[in-house]
Write a protein that holds these residues in place. Sequence first.
Motif, short mmCIF file in Angstrom:
data_model
loop_
_atom_site.label_atom_id
_atom_site.label_comp_id
_atom_site.label_asym_id
_atom_site.label_seq_id
_atom_site.Cartn_x
_atom_site.Cartn_y
_atom_site.Cartn_z
N ASP A 94 -6.12 2.71 -3.45
CA ASP A 94 -5.38 1.86 -4.37
C ASP A 94 -4.92 0.61 -3.64
OD1 ASP A 94 -3.88 0.71 -6.33
OD2 ASP A 94 -2.61 2.45 -6.71
N GLN A 147 -2.36 8.19 -0.66
CA GLN A 147 -3.08 6.92 -0.74
C GLN A 147 -2.61 5.96 0.35
OE1 GLN A 147 -5.44 5.32 -2.38
NE2 GLN A 147 -6.02 6.65 -4.06
N MET A 180 7.31 3.96 -1.14
CA MET A 180 6.28 4.70 -1.87
C MET A 180 6.87 5.93 -2.55
SD MET A 180 3.59 2.95 -1.43
CE MET A 180 3.41 1.42 -0.48
N GLN A 239 3.77 10.62 -5.07
CA GLN A 239 2.35 10.68 -5.42
C GLN A 239 1.53 9.58 -4.77
OE1 GLN A 239 4.80 9.98 -7.49
NE2 GLN A 239 4.27 8.41 -9.00
N GLN A 240 2.22 8.63 -4.11
CA GLN A 240 1.51 7.53 -3.44
C GLN A 240 1.36 7.76 -1.94
OE1 GLN A 240 4.26 4.41 -4.76
NE2 GLN A 240 2.60 3.47 -5.94
N LEU A 292 -1.37 -1.31 -3.47
CA LEU A 292 -0.28 -1.00 -2.55
C LEU A 292 0.08 -2.20 -1.67
CD1 LEU A 292 -1.31 2.60 -1.40
CD2 LEU A 292 0.43 1.98 -3.07
#
Length: 506
Positions: free
Chosen positions: A268, A403, A396, A399-400, A271
Amino acid sequence: MAFPTRSSVARPRLPYKWIVILVVVFGAFMTILDQTIVNIALPRLQTAFHAPLNVVQGSITAYILTQGVMTPTTAFFVDRLGGKRFYLLALGIFTIGSALCGLAWSLPALIIFRVVQGVGGAFLYPVAVTLVYREFPPQQRGTASAALGVAALLAPAIGPTLGGYLVTYSDWPYIFFINVPLGIIGILLGIWLLREVRSQVQVRFDFAGFLLAASGLTTLLYALSAASTDGWGAPKIVGLLAASLLLLSVFVAVELWRVNRDRAVLLDLRLFSNSPFLFSNIASALITFVFFGGLFLFPIYLQSLRGLSALQSGLLLLPQAFASICMAVIGGRLFDRFGARTVVIPGLVIMVFTLWQCAYLQLSTPLWWLIVIYLLRGVALGLIIQPLNASALQDMRSQQFAQASSLYNVIRFVSTSLGVAILATLLQSQTKVYVGEFIKQAPGSHSGVTHLIESQAMMQALQDTFWLSVVVAVAGVLAGAFIRSRRILDRSEEEAIELRSAMVAE
């Protein structure tokens, strides 16, 4: 007077968040240790397999390439398999790969088994960060990062020492076999102590993104690995760099196109719109450049120019390890209290100072001054490496983490390869230049004088590489100045609810 019964007395238990760190530290330590311990054994591998250095170096290149290719897939597998299952799977693959490397009967077999080892090693550190950060509230993530950083900082520091000892007093397979008991202990502790956390959303795998990222990163990392021997101007290197730039540009375009249409993405890239994540990554990339470049340069200075053995040079670097560990703990607490910039900037300034002093090293520099430089370097690393990691992830959501951590590590792999490639090329090219200049000044030199000329030429070339490192580190200071410095108060209620809802019984 009534006394509480034995059963009614509550026994203090170690909080689960610290149990996670104690478990995942095995994987984090092993994968970083393996990046440094193999370097010291390259001459022994040359002798064992009767192969030139550039061919034996393929075992390192294969490991780095595999990690670069597989790391971007971390977030998908964490979401699909769960953090605990995927961590144990990665640790198992890495442990089996280590055992196979120690049993390798030929150089091609070793390279293949290094690929297996790299598949597991690519995931261990980013998954470890993900598991740890899910358990610690924002105001304690600096401390958590520091605790995990003990492995991250200790491994590259003791790697040369441990590798030198094993190579000197044992044989090269043991630099791989040493991972096996550690891996088994880590797997057993993980099965017994870790809890599973899985995403409630089933994501699809981004095949297009994976193919583009894998081909682009493989091409780039291979070009950087080969540039030190083939030269940056070689048609092969220029072609590979151009191809990697094209592939990665297409990857960025495809990922942005997919994310704007709410489709699954490999990484992603949105970010980077987060300011702490962006500038922490920039500063980390620049410092990784000079840090791993230094790990490449220092053995050359200590062994090739000062005549120390592999074990002696490794022991000389040990003070850096202890200093970095102590300062990592202090730096983590300071990060939690004052924010990133207050901790990172002093560390960056100290790093610039040590590199500046390294640019003045001579063949006669006292060893006590080298120890002082290494101690200061360790202090700087303790204030930089893990606080930057914590700063990148501070905003963050749970759930990030996978990533963000995988993207952070991809950039770290690229900057590591870039640092070693550029500094190695500069060292080799400048050594040739200085040898030519010195020979012109002393024509008709006999063999003894020629050896002195070559040593002095390499010494001055080494100084040039450290001057370049100074420039890169100063750029890191400028990037660090843009990192937002604030104290993180507490985990949001929304994030706490997300974590509770994500807990799945094993």
